[in-house]
Design a protein around this motif. Structure first.
Motif, PDB file in Angstrom:
ATOM      1  N   UNK A  24       2.791   2.791 -14.379  1.00 27.43           N
ATOM      2  CA  UNK A  24       2.573   3.225 -15.755  1.00 27.43           C
ATOM      3  C   UNK A  24       1.111   3.040 -16.152  1.00 27.43           C
ATOM      4  N   UNK A  25       0.541   1.903 -15.793  1.00 24.37           N
ATOM      5  CA  UNK A  25      -0.856   1.664 -16.113  1.00 24.37           C
ATOM      6  C   UNK A  25      -1.781   2.660 -15.455  1.00 24.37           C
ATOM      7  N   UNK A  26      -1.512   2.987 -14.189  1.00 30.91           N
ATOM      8  CA  UNK A  26      -2.323   3.972 -13.474  1.00 30.91           C
ATOM      9  C   UNK A  26      -2.195   5.352 -14.121  1.00 30.91           C
ATOM     10  N   UNK A  27      -0.988   5.708 -14.550  1.00 27.51           N
ATOM     11  CA  UNK A  27      -0.768   7.011 -15.174  1.00 27.51           C
ATOM     12  C   UNK A  27      -1.530   7.128 -16.485  1.00 27.51           C
ATOM     13  N   UNK A  28      -1.484   6.086 -17.304  1.00 21.37           N
ATOM     14  CA  UNK A  28      -2.190   6.110 -18.585  1.00 21.37           C
ATOM     15  C   UNK A  28      -3.701   6.161 -18.372  1.00 21.37           C
ATOM     16  N   UNK A  29      -4.174   5.452 -17.368  1.00 16.94           N
ATOM     17  CA  UNK A  29      -5.595   5.503 -17.029  1.00 16.94           C
ATOM     18  C   UNK A  29      -5.986   6.898 -16.556  1.00 16.94           C
TER      19      UNK A  29
ATOM     20  N   UNK B 146      -8.213  -0.923 -16.078  1.00 18.60           N
ATOM     21  CA  UNK B 146      -8.253  -1.650 -14.812  1.00 18.60           C
ATOM     22  C   UNK B 146      -8.944  -2.999 -14.949  1.00 18.60           C
ATOM     23  N   UNK B 147      -9.967  -3.068 -15.811  1.00 15.46           N
ATOM     24  CA  UNK B 147     -10.657  -4.345 -16.013  1.00 15.46           C
ATOM     25  C   UNK B 147      -9.734  -5.392 -16.624  1.00 15.46           C
TER      26      UNK B 147
ATOM     27  N   UNK C 299       0.824  -1.202   0.000  1.00 13.89           N
ATOM     28  CA  UNK C 299       0.000   0.000   0.000  1.00 13.89           C
ATOM     29  C   UNK C 299       0.864   1.260   0.000  1.00 13.89           C
ATOM     30  N   UNK C 300       2.009   1.203   0.656  1.00 15.35           N
ATOM     31  CA  UNK C 300       2.916   2.352   0.664  1.00 15.35           C
ATOM     32  C   UNK C 300       3.435   2.608  -0.747  1.00 15.35           C
ATOM     33  N   UNK C 301       3.831   1.541  -1.432  1.00 17.40           N
ATOM     34  CA  UNK C 301       4.327   1.680  -2.800  1.00 17.40           C
ATOM     35  C   UNK C 301       3.257   2.255  -3.725  1.00 17.40           C
ATOM     36  N   UNK C 302       2.067   1.679  -3.663  1.00 22.46           N
ATOM     37  CA  UNK C 302       0.983   2.113  -4.541  1.00 22.46           C
ATOM     38  C   UNK C 302       0.581   3.545  -4.228  1.00 22.46           C
ATOM     39  N   UNK C 303       0.672   3.942  -2.967  1.00 15.52           N
ATOM     40  CA  UNK C 303       0.306   5.310  -2.587  1.00 15.52           C
ATOM     41  C   UNK C 303       1.214   6.331  -3.252  1.00 15.52           C
ATOM     42  N   UNK C 304       2.498   5.995  -3.379  1.00 16.80           N
ATOM     43  CA  UNK C 304       3.421   6.888  -4.089  1.00 16.80           C
ATOM     44  C   UNK C 304       3.006   6.997  -5.559  1.00 16.80           C
ATOM     45  N   UNK C 305       2.647   5.880  -6.171  1.00 15.91           N
ATOM     46  CA  UNK C 305       2.214   5.888  -7.567  1.00 15.91           C
ATOM     47  C   UNK C 305       0.933   6.696  -7.733  1.00 15.91           C
ATOM     48  N   UNK C 306      -0.014   6.528  -6.819  1.00 20.16           N
ATOM     49  CA  UNK C 306      -1.268   7.274  -6.895  1.00 20.16           C
ATOM     50  C   UNK C 306      -1.006   8.768  -6.771  1.00 20.16           C
ATOM     51  N   UNK C 307      -0.105   9.150  -5.868  1.00 17.06           N
ATOM     52  CA  UNK C 307       0.216  10.564  -5.696  1.00 17.06           C
ATOM     53  C   UNK C 307       0.747  11.176  -6.976  1.00 17.06           C
ATOM     54  N   UNK C 308       1.600  10.443  -7.691  1.00 18.67           N
ATOM     55  CA  UNK C 308       2.136  10.960  -8.950  1.00 18.67           C
ATOM     56  C   UNK C 308       1.051  11.058 -10.015  1.00 18.67           C
ATOM     57  N   UNK C 309       0.137  10.090 -10.053  1.00 18.90           N
ATOM     58  CA  UNK C 309      -0.937  10.150 -11.050  1.00 18.90           C
ATOM     59  C   UNK C 309      -1.922  11.279 -10.739  1.00 18.90           C
ATOM     60  N   UNK C 310      -2.092  11.610  -9.462  1.00 12.24           N
ATOM     61  CA  UNK C 310      -2.950  12.743  -9.097  1.00 12.24           C
ATOM     62  C   UNK C 310      -2.381  14.036  -9.676  1.00 12.24           C
ATOM     63  N   UNK C 311      -1.076  14.217  -9.509  1.00  8.46           N
ATOM     64  CA  UNK C 311      -0.435  15.400 -10.073  1.00  8.46           C
ATOM     65  C   UNK C 311      -0.540  15.432 -11.580  1.00  8.46           C
TER      66      UNK C 311
END
Length: 461
Positions: free
Chosen positions: A166-171, A187-188, A78-90
């Motif tokens: 990368x997948x989260x960013x493209x989404x 995501x599906x 969850x810590x790793x994914x949270x960093x990825x989510x933060x970057x995709x938010x920006x």
């Protein structure tokens, strides 16, 4: 339409992109929110449902060390994914503003450069986690076979973090341009791959937890590939220019860094709760792990709102339609209340089946029963906090969301959980629920104050 930056000295950026015009600056706000959040929720629900099913598979191996290992490994992930989510938010917030201001070429230029930065950061984080998996798990209270199994899982999964990032960013880019359906497909795709491979890897090939880890890596690869395929036709990617790395990192990083700090607060609080639960044995950890997997499935709509409402707010902010920004916030809050109410009724009615499905024992039964019948209502305030954070990140006040999230993770978690632990694992859950009520309420009140103070042109992309 007026531009968000009227500085005559700033060179104009030619809009030669075939991308469709900003779609959220007109039409029904509620329809936009429902469409974006609904499609996002379907994708998230599929992903988390597969994760829940995967946990069910592991629990049916009748080895408590494996189910506890999943809980410990997930806490670190969850810590790793949270960093990825933060970057995709920006990434989503900045591109959304630029698209709302009809600066599609600049949005493409910034996004393409920042994608490279994101992947590099994710690669370093994934390798560091894999290298120090054992001591990190030890800090959470893991020991013995549970610690070893969890470390093995992280050794396989963590190096593949750049793929999911990368997948989260493209989404996120698909949501920024308003293509909710294709974002859902990304995501599906991962959910379908994981659902097909999990039983084969775990039971068919008798790989157990290692099989679940291999399936996770392959699903992440599928998500990244699907992201590139679905983004075709939107002209949001180009070969990154060397001159764009600095500006894109400063521009997007200005939102991404506080967003990362914000998102790290939630798993940090969860790490503290996991550590507190570990004192009461593997049954308590298994009960907490079950809740951790029920919540994302049950509240997929609430979680989807954080990524779906952002582009709507960002585009209307870029177009200087402040009243529509406030409408988006109100629509998100209404959907949150509806989701929590319906979820409470469903979980309260089915909690006995959930306990049987995951073969919970001892105090794990008490934990899940209390959550499903009563404490699930506290997620109304979690939803308030998440929606408010989305507003802060997209309206130029990302450090507000950082402050509220860390307030919840520290002052709203540690003292409450510490005091509640005197009454056992049930007390820990009650304490955690009480802490979020205060910070969720304060966050949403502040979000409305921020919107009321907005003036056209205050926040520039």
């Amino acid at each position: 339409m007026p531009q968000p930056d009227d500085d005559p000295k700033k060179p104009s950026i030619p809009d030669d992109s075939p991308v469709r015009p900003a779609r959220f600056v007109h039409g029904s706000i509620m329809r936009h929110v429902v469409t974006m959040a609904g499609t996002g929720a379907i994708g998230l629900m599929a992903v988390f449902a597969v994760d829940l099913l995967n946990y069910g598979y592991i629990s049916h191996l009748h080895d408590k060390t494996l189910t506890a290992a999943i809980a410990f490994a997930t806490a670190v992930s969850y810590v790793q994914v949270s960093v990825s989510i933060g970057m995709t938010i920006g990434l989503g917030a900045c591109t959304g503003r630029l698209i709302g201001a009809r600066q599609h070429a600049e949005a493409r230029r910034m996004a393409s450069a920042f994608l490279v930065v994101m992947v590099a950061i994710a690669a370093v984080l994934g390798l560091v986690t894999a290298t120090f998996a054992m001591p990190l798990l030890g800090l959470l209270g893991a020991h013995g076979e549970a610690q070893q199994h969890a470390a093995t899982f992280l050794h396989i999964v963590s190096p593949a973090l750049p793929l999911v990032c990368l997948g989260m960013a493209l989404s996120s880019l698909l949501r920024a341009v308003g293509d909710a359906k294709r974002s859902m497909r990304v995501t599906l795709t991962g959910a379908v791959v994981s659902a097909c491979l999990d039983p084969v890897m775990i039971f068919g090939l008798h790989l157990g937890l290692e099989g679940a880890a291999i399936s996770t890596v392959l699903a992440r690869l599928a998500i990244a590939a699907s992201g590139f395929l679905n983004l075709r036709g939107h002209a949001m990617l180009e070969w990154p220019e060397r001159s764009a790395f600095g500006p894109s990192t400063r521009l997007i990083g200005g939102i991404a860094v506080p967003a990362i700090a914000t998102n790290l607060a939630t798993p940090t609080g969860a790490l503290f709760v996991t550590h507190a639960m570990a004192r009461f044995g593997l049954n308590a950890v298994s009960g907490q792990a079950t809740i951790d997997r029920i919540v994302p499935v049950a509240f997929s709509l609430v979680f989807a709102l954080t990524g779906s409402v952002g582009p709507i707010m960002a585009q209307n902010l870029g177009a200087r339609q402040i009243h529509r920004v406030q409408e988006a916030l109100l629509a998100a809050l209404k959907l949150t209340a509806l989701c929590v109410g319906v979820t409470w009724l469903i979980l309260a009615a089915t909690h006995s089946y959930i306990i049987q499905l995951f073969e919970l024992q001892g105090v794990g039964v008490d934990i899940v029963r209390l959550f499903c019948c009563w404490l699930v209502l506290s997620y109304m305030f979690v939803g308030l906090l998440f929606v408010a954070n989305t507003a802060f990140n997209n309206l130029g006040h990302p450090f507000y969301s950082t402050g509220f999230n860390w307030g919840r993770a520290t002052l709203g978690t540690i003292p409450f959980v510490w005091f509640g632990s005197a009454y056992g694992p049930v007390g820990i859950l009650v304490g955690q629920s009480l802490g979020v009520v205060l910070f969720g309420s304060l966050a949403v009140v502040t979000a409305f104050r921020v919107i009321r103070k907005l003036e056209p042109g205050i926040v520039k992309p």
